[in-house]
Motif scaffolding. Structure first.
Motif, PDB file in Angstrom:
ATOM      1  N   TRP A 219       4.670   1.198  -0.476  1.00 40.86           N
ATOM      2  CA  TRP A 219       5.060   1.049   0.922  1.00 40.86           C
ATOM      3  C   TRP A 219       6.218   0.271   1.382  1.00 40.86           C
ATOM      4  CZ3 TRP A 219       3.516  -3.745   3.669  1.00 40.86           C
ATOM      5  CH2 TRP A 219       3.378  -3.596   5.086  1.00 40.86           C
ATOM      6  N   ASN A 258       8.241   2.787   8.603  1.00 41.77           N
ATOM      7  CA  ASN A 258       6.953   2.453   8.033  1.00 41.77           C
ATOM      8  C   ASN A 258       6.564   3.457   7.243  1.00 41.77           C
ATOM      9  OD1 ASN A 258       4.772   1.217   7.462  1.00 41.77           O
ATOM     10  ND2 ASN A 258       3.702   1.378   9.319  1.00 41.77           N
ATOM     11  N   MET A 260       4.918   5.190   3.361  1.00 34.08           N
ATOM     12  CA  MET A 260       4.018   5.004   2.265  1.00 34.08           C
ATOM     13  C   MET A 260       4.185   6.137   1.312  1.00 34.08           C
ATOM     14  SD  MET A 260       0.086   3.644   1.939  1.00 34.08           S
ATOM     15  CE  MET A 260      -0.536   3.343   0.208  1.00 34.08           C
TER      16      MET A 260
END
Length: 316
Positions: A219, A258, A260
């Motif tokens: 992440w 962001n 992941m």
């Protein structure tokens, strides 16, 4: 007057005394002589036994050390057998590579170069895997490393191919966790944006004989600021438009990320030349946010004001 009888008696007594006094000396001589002879015979036998031992008998050695090279060369390829000396001081597979000629590895950044080139491809049991994953594996899992400069086939274009080979019938489980945070206290990322990046990594590997199961996830969250400045000329109108560079501590653009990623894989080795592999990779979310602050009209402002655009008309 001594009679003849007395003389004979005295003679007998003298003979007895003389015999008794001489007999211990003779006994001592007889006892000493065999000892000296035996000693000489013993010395002779000892010399014969040493000669016999040096010819027909072997001696036990406490330790025998045989040194040999752990490198096998075939063409331009080299195969390194991983020894105890190579494992000593190496915590990861990446650190093993520091023991190979031409390799340079930095454990903190995991940067790997071969003869100065970072154009490197890493394999595990001839299967291409995530490079970071391979570098973080335990050195106890592998028994050999192949190094192939200028490989061909599907790996044409790489400067070197590095192939880690697992031990036969190896069984074990290992996991790695890594967390990194980037902070920019100089303020160049914008006011209140010193916390610039966070990266979390987790992987796990289970091996049972010919089966290998792998899971890894990472992440990443980050934000960064940037500026734009340009100059535009309009020759037909004798007009120039200039956008001034802003202070780095007051960025015009704000970029946010962001992301992941999750990866699951399973490999089964039928024999050294045949394997069955399965891999599943997903990105639960990938978000990029780009914010651009609007420019303002050109007015006399101090350096660092938001969006300065100057319009200049040439004088005739």
């Amino acid at each position: 007057m001594i009679s003849k009888t007395h003389v004979n008696q005295y003679h007998q007594i003298f003979s007895v005394v003389l015999f008794l006094s001489i007999m211990p000396i003779v006994c001592m001589a007889k006892q000493a002589s065999p000892l000296s002879v035996n000693s000489m015979e013993s010395n002779v036998l000892s010399a014969d036994s040493v000669a016999s031992d040096s010819i027909s008998k072997t001696r036990d050695l406490k330790e025998l050390v045989v040194e040999a090279s752990n490198v096998t060369r075939r063409g331009n390829a080299e195969s390194y057998v991983i020894t105890k000396d190579m494992r000593r001081g190496s915590r990861t597979a990446g650190e093993l590579l520091r023991k190979i000629n031409g390799m340079h590895y930095l454990p903190f950044t995991e940067a790997l170069t071969y003869l100065g080139s970072s154009n490197v491809v890493l394999l595990v049991d001839s299967l291409q895997k995530d490079a970071s994953y391979i570098k973080r594996q335990s050195p106890d899992r592998f028994d050999r490393i192949d190094v192939v400069p200028q490989p061909g086939g599907k790996y044409t274009g790489f400067d070197v191919l590095i192939n880690f080979h697992s031990k036969p019938n190896y069984t074990g489980f290992e996991t790695n966790v890594r967390e990194s945070i980037d902070i920019m206290p100089d303020g160049n990322n914008g006011k209140g944006n010193d916390f610039a990046k966070n990266f979390t990594y987790l992987d796990g590997t289970y091996m049972f004989n010919k089966l290998t199961v792998t899971a890894l996830a990472n992440w990443e969250w980050s934000k960064s600021g940037s500026n734009e400045y340009r100059s535009t000329d309009y020759p037909m109108s004798d007009y120039s438009e200039i956008q001034l560079e802003r202070d780095r501590k007051d960025p015009q653009n704000l970029n946010r990320l962001n992301n992941m990623k999750v990866n699951l894989a399973a490999d089964y080795k039928f024999n050294p030349n045949h394997k069955l592999s399965f891999q599943w990779q997903i990105n639960p979310w990938t978000r990029k946010k780009y914010l651009r602050l609007p420019d303002e009209s050109a007015r006399p402002r101090q350096r660092g004001a938001r969006g300065i655009t100057c319009s200049i008309r040439k004088q005739e």
